[in-house]
Design an enzyme around this catalytic site. Structure first.
Site, PDB file in Angstrom:
ATOM      1  N   GLU A  57      37.720  26.294  39.476  1.00 47.44           N
ATOM      2  CA  GLU A  57      38.591  27.557  39.417  1.00 47.44           C
ATOM      3  C   GLU A  57      38.234  28.355  40.403  1.00 47.44           C
ATOM      4  O   GLU A  57      37.274  29.024  39.849  1.00 47.44           O
ATOM      5  CB  GLU A  57      39.141  27.946  38.182  1.00 47.44           C
ATOM      6  CG  GLU A  57      40.456  28.840  38.392  1.00 47.44           C
ATOM      7  CD  GLU A  57      40.728  29.702  36.917  1.00 47.44           C
ATOM      8  OE1 GLU A  57      40.113  29.658  36.100  1.00 47.44           O
ATOM      9  OE2 GLU A  57      41.520  30.574  37.165  1.00 47.44           O
ATOM     10  N   ASP A  82      34.167  33.517  40.172  1.00 48.21           N
ATOM     11  CA  ASP A  82      34.571  34.907  40.776  1.00 48.21           C
ATOM     12  C   ASP A  82      33.564  35.892  41.149  1.00 48.21           C
ATOM     13  O   ASP A  82      32.425  35.718  40.448  1.00 48.21           O
ATOM     14  CB  ASP A  82      35.706  35.543  39.692  1.00 48.21           C
ATOM     15  CG  ASP A  82      36.612  36.479  40.386  1.00 48.21           C
ATOM     16  OD1 ASP A  82      37.751  36.131  40.552  1.00 48.21           O
ATOM     17  OD2 ASP A  82      36.182  37.578  40.544  1.00 48.21           O
ATOM     18  N   ASP A 131      44.276  36.307  46.337  1.00 51.96           N
ATOM     19  CA  ASP A 131      44.807  37.301  47.268  1.00 51.96           C
ATOM     20  C   ASP A 131      45.225  36.700  48.609  1.00 51.96           C
ATOM     21  O   ASP A 131      44.682  36.053  49.187  1.00 51.96           O
ATOM     22  CB  ASP A 131      43.570  38.243  47.678  1.00 51.96           C
ATOM     23  CG  ASP A 131      44.047  39.414  48.431  1.00 51.96           C
ATOM     24  OD1 ASP A 131      45.166  39.642  48.989  1.00 51.96           O
ATOM     25  OD2 ASP A 131      43.355  40.564  48.197  1.00 51.96           O
ATOM     26  N   ASP A 167      52.585  33.109  44.409  1.00 52.81           N
ATOM     27  CA  ASP A 167      53.726  33.815  44.254  1.00 52.81           C
ATOM     28  C   ASP A 167      54.096  34.341  46.012  1.00 52.81           C
ATOM     29  O   ASP A 167      55.068  34.699  46.208  1.00 52.81           O
ATOM     30  CB  ASP A 167      54.029  34.852  43.295  1.00 52.81           C
ATOM     31  CG  ASP A 167      53.176  35.908  43.701  1.00 52.81           C
ATOM     32  OD1 ASP A 167      52.338  35.995  44.154  1.00 52.81           O
ATOM     33  OD2 ASP A 167      53.339  36.949  42.749  1.00 52.81           O
ATOM     34  N   THR A 207      48.436  33.169  34.828  1.00 52.63           N
ATOM     35  CA  THR A 207      47.417  34.192  34.885  1.00 52.63           C
ATOM     36  C   THR A 207      47.666  35.521  34.937  1.00 52.63           C
ATOM     37  O   THR A 207      48.868  35.947  35.010  1.00 52.63           O
ATOM     38  CB  THR A 207      46.564  33.929  36.355  1.00 52.63           C
ATOM     39  OG1 THR A 207      47.330  34.277  37.286  1.00 52.63           O
ATOM     40  CG2 THR A 207      45.961  32.370  36.539  1.00 52.63           C
ATOM     41  N   TYR A 209      47.567  37.800  37.261  1.00 47.47           N
ATOM     42  CA  TYR A 209      48.134  38.132  38.560  1.00 47.47           C
ATOM     43  C   TYR A 209      49.431  37.568  38.611  1.00 47.47           C
ATOM     44  O   TYR A 209      50.321  38.089  39.218  1.00 47.47           O
ATOM     45  CB  TYR A 209      47.125  37.887  39.785  1.00 47.47           C
ATOM     46  CG  TYR A 209      46.254  38.808  40.131  1.00 47.47           C
ATOM     47  CD1 TYR A 209      44.958  39.041  39.264  1.00 47.47           C
ATOM     48  CD2 TYR A 209      46.528  40.051  40.821  1.00 47.47           C
ATOM     49  CE1 TYR A 209      44.355  40.286  39.526  1.00 47.47           C
ATOM     50  CE2 TYR A 209      45.838  40.967  41.006  1.00 47.47           C
ATOM     51  CZ  TYR A 209      44.502  41.063  40.481  1.00 47.47           C
ATOM     52  OH  TYR A 209      43.711  42.268  40.759  1.00 47.47           O
ATOM     53  N   GLU A 210      49.606  36.294  37.795  1.00 45.04           N
ATOM     54  CA  GLU A 210      50.959  35.963  38.005  1.00 45.04           C
ATOM     55  C   GLU A 210      51.903  36.654  37.151  1.00 45.04           C
ATOM     56  O   GLU A 210      52.933  37.044  37.372  1.00 45.04           O
ATOM     57  CB  GLU A 210      50.867  34.347  37.310  1.00 45.04           C
ATOM     58  CG  GLU A 210      52.458  34.035  37.186  1.00 45.04           C
ATOM     59  CD  GLU A 210      52.473  32.289  37.064  1.00 45.04           C
ATOM     60  OE1 GLU A 210      51.625  31.596  37.014  1.00 45.04           O
ATOM     61  OE2 GLU A 210      53.816  31.941  37.068  1.00 45.04           O
TER      62      GLU A 210
HETATM   63  C1  LIG Z   1      44.462  38.409  43.115  1.00 52.79           C
HETATM   64  S1  LIG Z   1      43.076  38.281  42.033  1.00 52.79           S
HETATM   65  C2  LIG Z   1      43.543  37.030  41.202  1.00 52.79           C
HETATM   66  C3  LIG Z   1      42.877  36.567  40.036  1.00 52.79           C
HETATM   67  C4  LIG Z   1      43.331  35.247  39.035  1.00 52.79           C
HETATM   68  N1  LIG Z   1      42.969  34.040  40.084  1.00 52.79           N
HETATM   69  C5  LIG Z   1      44.729  35.598  38.621  1.00 52.79           C
HETATM   70  O1  LIG Z   1      45.617  34.924  38.932  1.00 52.79           O
HETATM   71  O2  LIG Z   1      44.830  36.291  37.755  1.00 52.79           O
HETATM   72  C6  LIG Z   1      41.819  37.526  43.104  1.00 52.79           C
HETATM   73  C7  LIG Z   1      40.466  37.349  42.696  1.00 52.79           C
HETATM   74  O3  LIG Z   1      39.632  36.803  43.584  1.00 52.79           O
HETATM   75  C8  LIG Z   1      38.352  37.384  43.331  1.00 52.79           C
HETATM   76  N2  LIG Z   1      37.876  37.144  44.584  1.00 52.79           N
HETATM   77  C9  LIG Z   1      38.276  37.609  45.867  1.00 52.79           C
HETATM   78  N3  LIG Z   1      37.445  37.265  46.952  1.00 52.79           N
HETATM   79  C10 LIG Z   1      36.637  36.364  46.276  1.00 52.79           C
HETATM   80  C11 LIG Z   1      35.135  35.686  46.968  1.00 52.79           C
HETATM   81  N4  LIG Z   1      35.199  35.770  48.455  1.00 52.79           N
HETATM   82  N5  LIG Z   1      34.678  35.157  46.141  1.00 52.79           N
HETATM   83  C12 LIG Z   1      34.872  35.002  44.793  1.00 52.79           C
HETATM   84  N6  LIG Z   1      35.940  35.824  44.186  1.00 52.79           N
HETATM   85  C13 LIG Z   1      36.544  36.289  44.983  1.00 52.79           C
HETATM   86  C14 LIG Z   1      38.525  38.709  43.048  1.00 52.79           C
HETATM   87  O4  LIG Z   1      37.412  39.204  42.421  1.00 52.79           O
HETATM   88  C15 LIG Z   1      39.695  38.672  42.045  1.00 52.79           C
HETATM   89  O5  LIG Z   1      39.435  38.353  40.850  1.00 52.79           O
END
Ligand SMILES: C[S@@+](CC[C@H](N)C(=O)[O-])C[C@H]1O[C@@H](n2cnc3c(N)ncnc32)[C@H](O)[C@@H]1O
Length: 228
Positions: A57, A82, A131, A167, A207, A209-210
């Site tokens: 994941e 992450d 993201d 989304d 999740t 963020y969802e």
């Molecule tokens: C928008 S959040 C989504 C988190 C989770 N998937 C959720 O849906 O709740 C994006 C996540 O990607 C991680 N992230 C961003 N760029 C990353 C990278 N290059 N390597 C590892 N994690 C990364 C951030 O730390 C963050 O927790």
């Protein structure tokens, strides 16, 4: 009161099922004893002590999919990845409290995973609510961009399966374009997931963020594809 960031970082450093890298240059994974470990090509055998397939994941945040897959798929080995230790803590703590021995967490940048895994070591990769990097100047950071597809081909080979749940219209459309230009094969595609009929109950996992619904979109999109 809940734990603060520093306490969570301390906890993480003491968990046997958490491996952390702190360097971009010369990346190395440290275990809870602060030993450098190298499990390239050996995660299942040496960490999970079995020969089950590995599911990643990516950008797992709090690790909801890792937690759910560890419970629902006992014959798979799940690795949540992450950058942010305080987020990973939630999943790592859950796995520990539930005594789940088929899930571990990596605190690392995704870009560095070639240093930590062998070729074709992974069978599936989930990318929930990454993201979208809406600005064009940041498009190279999108986790389904060509550079990442190349990395996933190393990790999972031609048979590797990618699951994107988002989304974001932008990330979804971008991914469909990359799937085409990279010659991947779509296996399932739901532009409006929750108004579709699907078999995989894991898709109901929401999740953090969802739930935040940052894009304000009424539709969650899901595409599953084979790398080829
Ligand atoms: C928008 S959040 C989504 C988190 C989770 N998937 C959720 O849906 O709740 C994006 C996540 O990607 C991680 N992230 C961003 N760029 C990353 C990278 N290059 N390597 C590892 N994690 C990364 C951030 O730390 C963050 O927790």
């Amino acid at each position: 009161m809940g734990k603060g960031k520093l306490e969570k970082f301390q906890d993480l450093g003491q968990m046997p099922h958490v491996f952390q890298n702190f360097k971009w240059l010369d990346p190395k994974l440290l275990n809870y004893k602060k030993e450098v470990v190298d499990y390239r090509g050996k995660w299942s055998k040496e960490v999970f002590k079995n020969d089950h397939p590995i599911i990643l994941e990516l950008a797992c945040g709090y690790g909801e999919y890792t937690m759910a897959m560890a419970e629902e798929l006992p014959n798979k080995n799940i690795i949540g990845i992450d950058l942010k230790g305080n987020r990973i803590w939630t999943g790592a703590n859950y796995v520990q409290e539930k005594g789940l021995n088929n899930a571990v967490f990596l605190r690392s940048a995704i870009e560095l995973l070639e240093n930590f895994f062998g070729a074709n070591e992974v069978s599936e990769i989930w990318i929930p609510f990454a993201d979208p990097h809406v600005r064009d100047s940041k498009s190279k950071k999108r986790l389904t961009g060509p550079k990442f597809i190349q990395l996933y081909r190393y990790l999972a080979g031609k048979e590797g399966i990618i699951h994107l749940k988002t989304d974001s219209d932008l990330l979804y459309e971008f991914t469909l374009q990359v799937i085409e230009t990279e010659g991947c094969t779509i296996l399932e595609n739901y532009p409006d997931l929750y108004n579709s009929t699907f078999n995989n109950e894991l898709l109901r996992v929401k999740t953090r963020y969802e739930k935040l619904n940052i894009s304000g979109s009424a539709r969650v999109k899901y595409v599953k594809f084979r790398l080829n």
